[in-house]
Design a protein around this motif. Sequence first.
Motif, PDB file in Angstrom:
ATOM      1  N   ILE A   1      14.551  15.879  50.693  1.00 40.72           N
ATOM      2  CA  ILE A   1      13.952  14.989  49.702  1.00 40.72           C
ATOM      3  C   ILE A   1      13.268  15.841  48.637  1.00 40.72           C
ATOM      4  O   ILE A   1      12.502  16.762  48.949  1.00 40.72           O
ATOM      5  N   ALA A   2      13.544  15.545  47.378  1.00 42.84           N
ATOM      6  CA  ALA A   2      12.962  16.316  46.274  1.00 42.84           C
ATOM      7  C   ALA A   2      11.449  16.142  46.221  1.00 42.84           C
ATOM      8  O   ALA A   2      10.922  15.052  46.456  1.00 42.84           O
ATOM      9  N   VAL A   3      10.760  17.230  45.922  1.00 42.38           N
ATOM     10  CA  VAL A   3       9.299  17.220  45.822  1.00 42.38           C
ATOM     11  C   VAL A   3       8.854  17.217  44.359  1.00 42.38           C
ATOM     12  O   VAL A   3       7.936  16.497  43.980  1.00 42.38           O
ATOM     13  N   THR A   4       9.539  18.018  43.535  1.00 46.04           N
ATOM     14  CA  THR A   4       9.167  18.114  42.122  1.00 46.04           C
ATOM     15  C   THR A   4       9.722  16.928  41.330  1.00 46.04           C
ATOM     16  O   THR A   4      10.674  16.266  41.752  1.00 46.04           O
ATOM     17  N   THR A   5       9.113  16.688  40.180  1.00 47.27           N
ATOM     18  CA  THR A   5       9.555  15.584  39.321  1.00 47.27           C
ATOM     19  C   THR A   5      10.981  15.810  38.827  1.00 47.27           C
ATOM     20  O   THR A   5      11.816  14.901  38.849  1.00 47.27           O
ATOM     21  N   THR A   6      11.268  17.032  38.389  1.00 49.83           N
ATOM     22  CA  THR A   6      12.619  17.330  37.901  1.00 49.83           C
ATOM     23  C   THR A   6      13.636  17.198  39.013  1.00 49.83           C
ATOM     24  O   THR A   6      14.760  16.714  38.801  1.00 49.83           O
ATOM     25  N   GLY A   7      13.279  17.617  40.218  1.00 51.71           N
ATOM     26  CA  GLY A   7      14.181  17.472  41.358  1.00 51.71           C
ATOM     27  C   GLY A   7      14.499  16.021  41.646  1.00 51.71           C
ATOM     28  O   GLY A   7      15.639  15.666  41.968  1.00 51.71           O
ATOM     29  N   ARG A   8      13.513  15.148  41.513  1.00 49.64           N
ATOM     30  CA  ARG A   8      13.740  13.720  41.732  1.00 49.64           C
ATOM     31  C   ARG A   8      14.639  13.134  40.639  1.00 49.64           C
ATOM     32  O   ARG A   8      15.507  12.301  40.917  1.00 49.64           O
ATOM     33  N   VAL A   9      14.425  13.589  39.406  1.00 52.56           N
ATOM     34  CA  VAL A   9      15.282  13.126  38.311  1.00 52.56           C
ATOM     35  C   VAL A   9      16.724  13.554  38.560  1.00 52.56           C
ATOM     36  O   VAL A   9      17.670  12.779  38.364  1.00 52.56           O
TER      37      VAL A   9
END
Length: 260
Positions: A190-198
């Motif tokens: 699961i992505a932790v950073t904002t860019t990773g989630r995007v």
Amino acid sequence: MKSALSDFVFGKKGIYGILHLIILVMSLFLVISISVDTFKGIPFYTQSSYMKTQLWICLWFLFDFVLEFFLSKHKGRYLRTHFIFLLVAIPYQNIIAYYGWTFSPEVTYLLRFIPLLRGGYALAIVVGWLTYNRASSLFVSYLTMLLATVYFSSLAFFVLEHKVNPLVNGYGDALWWAFMDVTTVGSNIIAVTTTGRVLSVLLAALGMMMFPIFTVYITNLIQQSNKRKKQYYEAEEQQKKAAVQKQAAAEKPAVQNTQG
């Protein structure tokens, strides 16, 4: 002795074939440079040699856009459909460095991918030239762009997440995340950073758009195969009927002569 590809590109595609091949080679150089710097952890934005190389490549992309614009018969249409390639050819990193603007290393890293959008388009075109029909060309182009997007997303995800996400221990984890996200299955990472989630959302959306194209292509292949089989059997049946009729026509005079 010219290869089949070079003969096809230089002979049939002319100046456009040459331009796209040059763009493709330059883009591959950028891809290799980004990959090496990513895996070795090299701070590329402090390297003057890389910045100069990227500047010249972007200038070539701008030259290519201007040249194709003047060669185009419908300049207004070309400008509308290719304006994005003018935007991605601008050397943003060099402009930022010239004015002394500062951004986070993550943002600066992501800026490296902008010129590759032009290279991705050239790659899709060149790969599409190698296929035998329009449907296959479209399919291979989409597949190439999908794999390229997955690769670049995995690189960016690795850079952004491996220091803050305990689930990303190496690049293999990032690549696994990218492939599972684009298939819309999802992974345990699961992505932790904002860019990773995007990136997670964009990859899932891309997968939902692209995989129906694969389904349509496979269905089209099956239908074409069934059609060819049907035509083959019909042709065989017609040949058999023609042979029977020919044999009957040849036997008929013989029977009449015997009766006479």
